[in-house]
Design an enzyme around this catalytic site. Structure first.
Site, PDB file in Angstrom:
ATOM      1  N   ASP A   1      60.099  31.237  45.022  1.00  0.00           N
ATOM      2  CA  ASP A   1      61.518  31.509  45.252  1.00  0.00           C
ATOM      3  C   ASP A   1      61.843  31.787  46.710  1.00  0.00           C
ATOM      4  O   ASP A   1      62.930  31.461  47.190  1.00  0.00           O
ATOM      5  CB  ASP A   1      61.970  32.709  44.410  1.00  0.00           C
ATOM      6  CG  ASP A   1      62.002  32.411  42.922  1.00  0.00           C
ATOM      7  OD1 ASP A   1      61.763  31.252  42.546  1.00  0.00           O
ATOM      8  OD2 ASP A   1      62.266  33.338  42.134  1.00  0.00           O
TER       9      ASP A   1
ATOM     10  N   GLY B   1      52.526  39.348  46.899  1.00  0.00           N
ATOM     11  CA  GLY B   1      53.274  39.033  45.687  1.00  0.00           C
ATOM     12  C   GLY B   1      52.410  38.375  44.637  1.00  0.00           C
ATOM     13  O   GLY B   1      51.726  37.382  44.909  1.00  0.00           O
TER      14      GLY B   1
ATOM     15  N   ALA C   1      60.114  29.279  37.828  1.00  0.00           N
ATOM     16  CA  ALA C   1      58.660  29.445  37.761  1.00  0.00           C
ATOM     17  C   ALA C   1      57.914  28.157  38.076  1.00  0.00           C
ATOM     18  O   ALA C   1      56.881  28.182  38.761  1.00  0.00           O
ATOM     19  CB  ALA C   1      58.257  29.967  36.380  1.00  0.00           C
ATOM     20  N   GLN C   2      58.406  27.024  37.591  1.00  0.00           N
ATOM     21  CA  GLN C   2      57.663  25.780  37.740  1.00  0.00           C
ATOM     22  C   GLN C   2      57.420  25.377  39.196  1.00  0.00           C
ATOM     23  O   GLN C   2      56.283  25.051  39.571  1.00  0.00           O
ATOM     24  CB  GLN C   2      58.365  24.650  36.983  1.00  0.00           C
ATOM     25  CG  GLN C   2      57.975  24.539  35.517  1.00  0.00           C
ATOM     26  CD  GLN C   2      56.486  24.265  35.337  1.00  0.00           C
ATOM     27  OE1 GLN C   2      55.864  23.492  36.067  1.00  0.00           O
ATOM     28  NE2 GLN C   2      55.891  24.929  34.357  1.00  0.00           N
TER      29      GLN C   2
ATOM     30  N   VAL D   1      54.964  45.988  50.937  1.00  0.00           N
ATOM     31  CA  VAL D   1      54.818  45.542  52.325  1.00  0.00           C
ATOM     32  C   VAL D   1      56.111  45.810  53.072  1.00  0.00           C
ATOM     33  O   VAL D   1      57.194  45.426  52.626  1.00  0.00           O
ATOM     34  CB  VAL D   1      54.449  44.054  52.383  1.00  0.00           C
ATOM     35  CG1 VAL D   1      54.441  43.560  53.830  1.00  0.00           C
ATOM     36  CG2 VAL D   1      53.086  43.820  51.740  1.00  0.00           C
TER      37      VAL D   1
ATOM     38  N   GLU E   1      71.091  33.704  27.429  1.00  0.00           N
ATOM     39  CA  GLU E   1      70.110  34.220  26.473  1.00  0.00           C
ATOM     40  C   GLU E   1      70.394  35.672  26.111  1.00  0.00           C
ATOM     41  O   GLU E   1      70.262  36.076  24.952  1.00  0.00           O
ATOM     42  CB  GLU E   1      68.704  34.054  27.055  1.00  0.00           C
ATOM     43  CG  GLU E   1      68.278  32.601  27.128  1.00  0.00           C
ATOM     44  CD  GLU E   1      66.946  32.376  27.818  1.00  0.00           C
ATOM     45  OE1 GLU E   1      66.370  31.272  27.657  1.00  0.00           O
ATOM     46  OE2 GLU E   1      66.481  33.284  28.530  1.00  0.00           O
TER      47      GLU E   1
END
Length: 434
Positions: A305, A15, A322-323, A83, A174
Site C-alpha cells: 500500500d 511492517g 493485499a494481492q 519506527v 460488508e
C-alpha cells in the site's frame, strides 16, 4: 536492538502485513540476515476485521504470531517496536527501542485511514484498520444497545441505534450487510424490550455507485442485495463534519447518530526521513520504480500500500489491496538477491486475479478478469478464498467452524464486551474511554 553483527548482508523490513510477510518468507535460506520490525507481534488478516467488529469471529482467529512464522528461519529476527524515522545518510532505522543499521531496507508499513484533513471527523468517528479498532467498534455497538434499553428519551434512543457507515467500498458494504443481518436475526432476540425496527443502517457514498472499484454489474448486484437487507444507501453525498452526535453533509441531509464508522478512504502510513522527491504528498505514498526501489535510493525499497508505482495500466499506482502487496513481496525477494549480486532485476507486473465482496448470507459479488457473477456461488467462492488465505491451520479450522455454526444457527456468539469503549462526545455515556 541486540541484533548480532554478521558478515552477511542485513535486510530490515518495516511492517509485517501482507507484503512484508510475503517478502520475509521468500527470503528464507538466501544467506541474508533478516530483521522484521512491527508495532504488533501478530499478522492481522484485515479482510475479516468487519466480522470481529460484528461478533461473527473472535480476534484471535484472524491473527497469527509473527515469531511463529519465522521461528525456524535461520538468521531471522523480530522486534516489537514502532519506527520513528529513517536516517538514510547513516543507513539507520530509528525506532522506539533503539537504532538499527541496515544494508538494505524495505518499507512495508501499509496504509491508514484517510480523514482528508478533517480533525473533528477523525476525533469522533470509528475507523477499522486494526484488531483493537474492530474490538472497539464491537464494544461500542453493544454498549449503545445496552444504553438504549435504559434511555427514556426517544431521540437519544434512536440516535444510539442509528448507524452511519461512510464509504461504500468493500469494507463499508460488508459491514453494512453484517449489521443488517444482526438486525434481522439477532438483536430482536437479545433486546426484546427495544423496537429494533427503528434501527437504521445508512451507507453514505460520495460517488454515484457502491463498490466503485468493481464492475458495474457487481455494483448493481451489491446495491440490490443491500436494499433487500434494509440498508439505506445515500449516493453522491459527502460527509463534511461529525461532532459526535450530528453528521452534516454537502447537502441539506443530516443524521443524528452515536455511531459513525469511517471507511471512506486510505492513505499510506509514511515513515519520516526520505527525500521529499520520493514522496507522493496527496496520497502519502512512496514513489518507487518498477523494481520497487524508492526513487533516489539504491538500497531502499517499498512495497504494498505504501508503494506508488506508476505504469501505463496503473497511472495512479496499484490498488491498495493485499494481492499487489503479496505479489510485490514475492518478486522483491528475488530482486533483492539479484541486487546484492549486481545482477539485473526483473520489473514488477501486477497480475490482477480479481476482486470480491460479501454482503450477507448467500450474497456476494465476484469480479474475475473476464467473468463477473453474484449470489450463492459467489458467496462460496468468497468464503473459500478468504479461508485459505488465512495463516495457520488452526485459524482456518476455527473460522470455518464459526462460519458453519453461524450459518446453521443464524447466530453470532461473539457479542461480548470484553474491553469497554465509550465515546466522550456522546453525553449520555458515563464510563471512562479505553
Amino acid at each position: 536492538m541486540n541484533i548480532p553483527q554478521l558478515t552477511i548482508p542485513r535486510v530490515v523490513i518495516i511492517g509485517a502485513g501482507f507484503g512484508g510477510l510475503a517478502l520475509a518468507k521468500k527470503l528464507r535460506n538466501k544467506n541474508l540476515q533478516v530483521v522484521l520490525l512491527d508495532k504488533h507481534n501478530y499478522h492481522n488478516f484485515q479482510p475479516l476485521l468487519y466480522q470481529v467488529a460484528t461478533g461473527g469471529l473472535e480476534a484471535g482467529s484472524i491473527a497469527y504470531p509473527i515469531r511463529k512464522v519465522i521461528q525456524e528461519y535461520k538468521d531471522f529476527y523480530f522486534r516489537l517496536t514502532s519506527v520513528k524515522e529513517i536516517d538514510t545518510v547513516n543507513q539507520k532505522v530509528i525506532a522506539e527501542i533503539g537504532d538499527l543499521h541496515y544494508d538494505y531496507l524495505v518499507i512495508a508499513t501499509g496504509s491508514k485511514t484517510n480523514f482528508f484533513g478533517n480533525k473533528e471527523i477523525e476525533r469522533n468517528v470509528m475507523s477499522m484498520k486494526t484488531i483493537p479498532q474492530s474490538l472497539n467498534i464491537r464494544s461500542l455497538i453493544l454498549e449503545n444497545f445496552e444504553q438504549a434499553v435504559l434511555t427514556k428519551d426517544e431521540a437519544d434512543r434512536n440516535s444510539l441505534i442509528n448507524f452511519v457507515l461512510v464509504g461504500a467500498g468493500p469494507t463499508g458494504v460488508e459491514l453494512a450487510g453484517a449489521l443488517a443481518e444482526m438486525k434481522k436475526a439477532i438483536l430482536q432476540k437479545d433486546y426484546p424490550d427495544l423496537d429494533i425496527s427503528k434501527m437504521e443502517i445508512n451507507l453514505v457514498q460520495s460517488g454515484d455507485r457502491v463498490l466503485n472499484t468493481m464492475s458495474e454489474k457487481s455494483s448493481l448486484a451489491a446495491e440490490k442485495f443491500l436494499n433487500n437487507l434494509g440498508v439505506t444507501i445515500w449516493k453522491n453525498v459527502r460527509v463534511t463534519n461529525y461532532d459526535g452526535r450530528t453528521i452534516t453533509t454537502n447537502s441539506d441531509l443530516t443524521f443524528e447518530t452515536a455511531t459513525v464508522i469511517w471507511t471512506a478512504g486510505v492513505q499510506g502510513a509514511i515513515v519520516h526521513g526520505l527525500d521529499a522527491k520520493s514522496l507522493v504528498e496527496r496520497a502519502e505514498r512512496i514513489r518507487v520504480n518498477p523494481f520497487n526501489q524508492v526513487v533516489g535510493y539504491n538500497n531502499i525499497f517499498a512495497l504494498g500500500d505504501i508503494a506508488y508505482m506508476e505504469s501505463e495500466k496503473y497511472p495512479q499506482g496499484h490498488p491498495m489491496m493485499a494481492q499487489p502487496a503479496m505479489q510485490q513481496g514475492n518478486l522483491l525477494a528475488e530482486n533483492l538477491v539479484k541486487c546484492i549480486n549486481n545482477k539485473p532485476m526483473k520489473p514488477f507486473e501486477y497480475n490482477d486475479k480479481g476482486s470480491m465482496a460479501t454482503i450477507g448470507r448467500n450474497l456476494a459479488v465476484v469480479d474475475l478478469p473476464h467473468y463477473h457473477f453474484s449470489g450463492v456461488f459467489a458467496w462460496f467462492v468468497w468464503m473459500f478464498v478468504h479461508l485459505f488465505s488465512l495463516i495457520g491451520f488452526k485459524n482456518r479450522a476455527v473460522v470455518f467452524l464459526n462460519w458453519v455454526y453461524n450459518y446453521i444457527r443464524f447466530d453470532r456468539e461473539g457479542r461480548l464486551i470484553v474491553r469497554p469503549f465509550k465515546k466522550k462526545s456522546f453525553t449520555t455515556f458515563t464510563s471512562d474511554e479505553v
